[in-house]
Design a protein around this motif. Structure first.
Motif, mmCIF file in Angstrom:
data_model
loop_
_atom_site.group_PDB
_atom_site.id
_atom_site.type_symbol
_atom_site.label_atom_id
_atom_site.label_comp_id
_atom_site.label_asym_id
_atom_site.label_seq_id
_atom_site.Cartn_x
_atom_site.Cartn_y
_atom_site.Cartn_z
ATOM 1 N N ALA A 167 -4.015 -13.791 -2.869
ATOM 2 C CA ALA A 167 -3.842 -13.288 -4.227
ATOM 3 C C ALA A 167 -4.725 -12.090 -4.509
ATOM 4 O O ALA A 167 -4.349 -11.188 -5.267
ATOM 5 N N ALA A 168 -5.904 -12.040 -3.888
ATOM 6 C CA ALA A 168 -6.839 -10.950 -4.154
ATOM 7 C C ALA A 168 -6.520 -9.698 -3.352
ATOM 8 O O ALA A 168 -6.572 -8.582 -3.875
ATOM 9 N N VAL A 169 -6.204 -9.866 -2.063
ATOM 10 C CA VAL A 169 -6.057 -8.675 -1.214
ATOM 11 C C VAL A 169 -4.795 -7.890 -1.536
ATOM 12 O O VAL A 169 -4.674 -6.731 -1.136
ATOM 13 N N ASN A 170 -3.850 -8.496 -2.255
ATOM 14 C CA ASN A 170 -2.710 -7.717 -2.711
ATOM 15 C C ASN A 170 -3.184 -6.507 -3.500
ATOM 16 O O ASN A 170 -2.691 -5.392 -3.319
ATOM 17 N N HIS A 171 -4.162 -6.718 -4.351
ATOM 18 C CA HIS A 171 -4.659 -5.612 -5.171
ATOM 19 C C HIS A 171 -5.504 -4.646 -4.356
ATOM 20 O O HIS A 171 -5.593 -3.468 -4.691
ATOM 21 N N ALA A 172 -6.095 -5.142 -3.279
ATOM 22 C CA ALA A 172 -6.761 -4.224 -2.363
ATOM 23 C C ALA A 172 -5.739 -3.299 -1.717
ATOM 24 O O ALA A 172 -5.944 -2.084 -1.625
ATOM 25 N N SER A 173 -4.617 -3.871 -1.282
ATOM 26 C CA SER A 173 -3.599 -3.038 -0.641
ATOM 27 C C SER A 173 -2.983 -2.049 -1.626
ATOM 28 O O SER A 173 -2.743 -0.887 -1.287
ATOM 29 N N LEU A 174 -2.764 -2.500 -2.868
ATOM 30 C CA LEU A 174 -2.211 -1.595 -3.871
ATOM 31 C C LEU A 174 -3.173 -0.454 -4.162
ATOM 32 O O LEU A 174 -2.754 0.678 -4.430
ATOM 33 N N ASN A 175 -4.463 -0.727 -4.083
ATOM 34 C CA ASN A 175 -5.434 0.314 -4.349
ATOM 35 C C ASN A 175 -5.711 1.175 -3.126
ATOM 36 O O ASN A 175 -6.226 2.289 -3.267
ATOM 37 N N VAL A 176 -5.401 0.686 -1.942
ATOM 38 C CA VAL A 176 -5.325 1.592 -0.804
ATOM 39 C C VAL A 176 -4.236 2.616 -1.099
ATOM 40 O O VAL A 176 -4.402 3.822 -0.867
ATOM 41 N N GLY A 177 -3.122 2.114 -1.640
ATOM 42 C CA GLY A 177 -2.050 3.016 -2.045
ATOM 43 C C GLY A 177 -2.494 3.956 -3.144
ATOM 44 O O GLY A 177 -2.157 5.147 -3.127
ATOM 45 N N ASN A 178 -3.270 3.447 -4.098
ATOM 46 C CA ASN A 178 -3.816 4.277 -5.166
ATOM 47 C C ASN A 178 -4.629 5.424 -4.579
ATOM 48 O O ASN A 178 -4.413 6.601 -4.901
ATOM 49 N N SER A 179 -5.568 5.081 -3.703
ATOM 50 C CA SER A 179 -6.430 6.092 -3.094
ATOM 51 C C SER A 179 -5.630 7.058 -2.227
ATOM 52 O O SER A 179 -5.820 8.276 -2.285
ATOM 53 N N LEU A 180 -4.713 6.499 -1.428
ATOM 54 C CA LEU A 180 -3.899 7.331 -0.542
ATOM 55 C C LEU A 180 -3.027 8.284 -1.350
ATOM 56 O O LEU A 180 -2.932 9.479 -1.042
ATOM 57 N N GLY A 181 -2.397 7.755 -2.391
ATOM 58 C CA GLY A 181 -1.528 8.590 -3.202
ATOM 59 C C GLY A 181 -2.289 9.688 -3.923
ATOM 60 O O GLY A 181 -1.858 10.849 -3.941
ATOM 61 N N ALA A 182 -3.447 9.343 -4.510
ATOM 62 C CA ALA A 182 -4.260 10.345 -5.200
ATOM 63 C C ALA A 182 -4.727 11.421 -4.233
ATOM 64 O O ALA A 182 -4.710 12.620 -4.550
ATOM 65 N N ALA A 240 0.830 -1.211 0.000
ATOM 66 C CA ALA A 240 0.000 0.000 0.000
ATOM 67 C C ALA A 240 0.860 1.255 0.000
ATOM 68 O O ALA A 240 0.595 2.213 -0.742
ATOM 69 N N LEU A 241 1.908 1.263 0.811
ATOM 70 C CA LEU A 241 2.744 2.456 0.902
ATOM 71 C C LEU A 241 3.611 2.627 -0.341
ATOM 72 O O LEU A 241 3.801 3.747 -0.829
ATOM 73 N N GLY A 242 4.123 1.519 -0.864
ATOM 74 C CA GLY A 242 4.925 1.614 -2.075
ATOM 75 C C GLY A 242 4.113 2.155 -3.234
ATOM 76 O O GLY A 242 4.550 3.064 -3.950
ATOM 77 N N PHE A 243 2.904 1.629 -3.416
ATOM 78 C CA PHE A 243 2.079 2.108 -4.516
ATOM 79 C C PHE A 243 1.415 3.436 -4.194
ATOM 80 O O PHE A 243 0.996 4.163 -5.103
ATOM 81 N N GLY A 244 1.306 3.772 -2.908
ATOM 82 C CA GLY A 244 0.832 5.111 -2.571
ATOM 83 C C GLY A 244 1.763 6.169 -3.130
ATOM 84 O O GLY A 244 1.323 7.172 -3.710
ATOM 85 N N GLY A 245 3.049 5.949 -2.991
ATOM 86 C CA GLY A 245 4.019 6.878 -3.553
ATOM 87 C C GLY A 245 3.959 6.934 -5.060
ATOM 88 O O GLY A 245 4.032 8.010 -5.673
ATOM 89 N N PHE A 246 3.783 5.775 -5.692
ATOM 90 C CA PHE A 246 3.695 5.716 -7.149
ATOM 91 C C PHE A 246 2.484 6.500 -7.651
ATOM 92 O O PHE A 246 2.579 7.309 -8.575
#
Length: 434
Positions: free
Chosen positions: A347-362, A231-237
């Motif tokens: 396998a599914a919640v990985n994308h949930a965490s990445l999209n927490v990062g998406n939302s957080l980053g945006a 989540a944090l890595g993709f939040g920055g992205f």
């Protein structure tokens, strides 16, 4: 033949099945990321009064459309994974792409900003479950020793979308309407449904899966640390990616027609990075994560230093895409290592965490822009998020250090298919590369 082995298919049929799974990723990447390039168009159309008075505020508010989709992913991934792990994968994948088609059409036809936000949330619900189930299906096709590469293959559709789909649909939306752009994306999902039904072989779900067992993954501290790392890595992205369009036009002074070029450049980086990340993950997922966070830090500094000119910004965006995309299959593989028998959930919640990062980053990127700190400020947000990301990655290693080193799989993990338990545990506990 062990149930861990891939089904007996001709090489052509296997490639076609993998292509169909990746096509779904292509559609998801397009629907998720096209809003970045069309954010000014969405703001002008849905928030005309705010756009006329304060464009920065309008862009920041329009970013809620991106956050809404990400929120849908966060809600849908664990919910659908918990309830659907028992269902045959091919049938489940087809229904998920139907849901994408309907949700994307509804987004395109919604009359107001509020209803667009609602339907983007709905469209995001199948995202995590699709990638999770598709990753498991691909792993079954490719074999247990290529889990990281199987994950990367499914994600390749998403990364290729950044090279081809997102720029093309962005161009279409800029010259017609953002609504036409989303209708085109819905067509991709409809085609994916047909492809899955035609060429993906039948794979049973997990007959022993229960909601309680899948949710049991969340009892493992290492799972939480991996999710927070992603989540944090993709939040920055996403703090950077969400505002690529104004970076091109406002920082470099380039015309809006060059925004697709920036998206293509970033997309090339994500495509290459995804392949690299999959290979690195098969040789030590956690070690790969730590190295890739270092690479992401360098990439963010490159944005800060090189962004005043368009060529410099393009180089920096390529590096950001390369490093960030490589993290995703590494995190996915790490979750599969530590989630025990709750593989669908992992396998599914990985994308949930990445999209927490998406939302957080945006959100954070929009907040610093709205505060008047400039269009480069989201990059500093990305750098700030790297630090806790590394801390959580190290914490994940700490809680499993007695069972596996940074370069090994966790013995509590399993391979992504059911079968003989002893064989699964033996495969999961073997050092990578052996």
């Amino acid at each position: 033949m062990s149930s861990l082995d891939p089904p007996v298919l001709t090489p052509t049929r296997t490639r076609m099945a993998l292509f169909a799974l990746a096509l779904g990723g292509f559609g998801i990447g397009t629907t998720e990321f096209v809003a970045m390039g069309l954010l000014p168009n969405i703001a002008r159309d849905l928030l005309p009064h705010l756009w006329a008075t304060n464009q920065a505020d309008a862009l920041a508010k329009a970013g809620i459309v991106i956050s809404a989709y990400a929120a849908g992913v966060v809600v849908g991934a664990p919910t659908i994974a918990a309830m659907a792990a028992r269902f045959p994968r091919k049938t489940l994948l087809a229904w998920l792409t139907v849901a994408f088609t309907v949700g994307t059409i509804a987004s395109a036809l919604a009359p107001t900003f509020a209803t667009v936000v609602i339907f983007r949330f709905v469209a995001g619900l199948p995202h995590g479950a699709y990638f999770g189930v598709a990753a498991l299906a691909a792993a079954k096709l490719m074999g247990s020793e290529k889990r990281g590469q199987a994950v990367a293959f499914v994600l390749s559709g998403l990364t290729i979308a950044n090279v081809v789909g997102v720029p093309a649909i962005t161009y279409l939306g800029q010259h017609t309407s953002w609504r036409v752009a989303y209708l085109a994306v819905a067509g991709i999902f409809a085609l994916t449904t047909v492809a899955i039904l035609a060429v993906v072989p039948h794979q049973d779900g997990d007959p022993h899966a229960t909601v309680a067992r899948e949710l049991g993954a969340f009892k493992r501290p290492a799972v939480w640390f991996a999710l927070l790392t992603g989540a944090l890595g993709f939040g920055g992205f996403f703090a950077v990616y969400t505002y690529v369009s104004p970076m091109v036009t406002e920082i470099t002074g380039s015309p809006e027609r060059l925004v697709p070029a920036a998206l293509i450049t970033l997309g090339v980086g994500t495509t290459i990075g995804n392949v690299i990340g999959g290979k690195l993950a098969d040789h030590g997922a956690l070690r790969a994560v730590l190295w890739l966070f270092g690479a992401l830090t360098v990439a963010f500094f490159a944005v800060i230093v090189l962004s005043p000119t368009l060529p410099g910004l393009l180089v920096a965006l390529f590096l950001v895409g390369l490093a960030a995309s490589a993290i995703s299959p590494a995190i996915q593989t790490r979750l599969m290592d530590v989630a025990g028998d709750a593989q669908t959930m992992a396998a599914a919640v990985n994308h949930a965490s990445l999209n927490v990062g998406n939302s957080l980053g945006a959100f954070l990127g929009g907040a610093v822009i709205a505060a008047g700190w400039g269009y480069l400020a989201p990059t500093w947000v990305g750098l700030a998020l790297v630090v806790p990301g590394v801390i959580f990655a190290l914490a994940g290693w700490f809680v499993t250090r007695g069972r596996a080193g940074i370069g090994q799989r966790d013995v509590s993990g399993t391979t992504p298919d059911d079968g003989d338990e002893a064989e699964i545990l033996a495969a999961a506990s073997a050092p990578l590369g052996s």
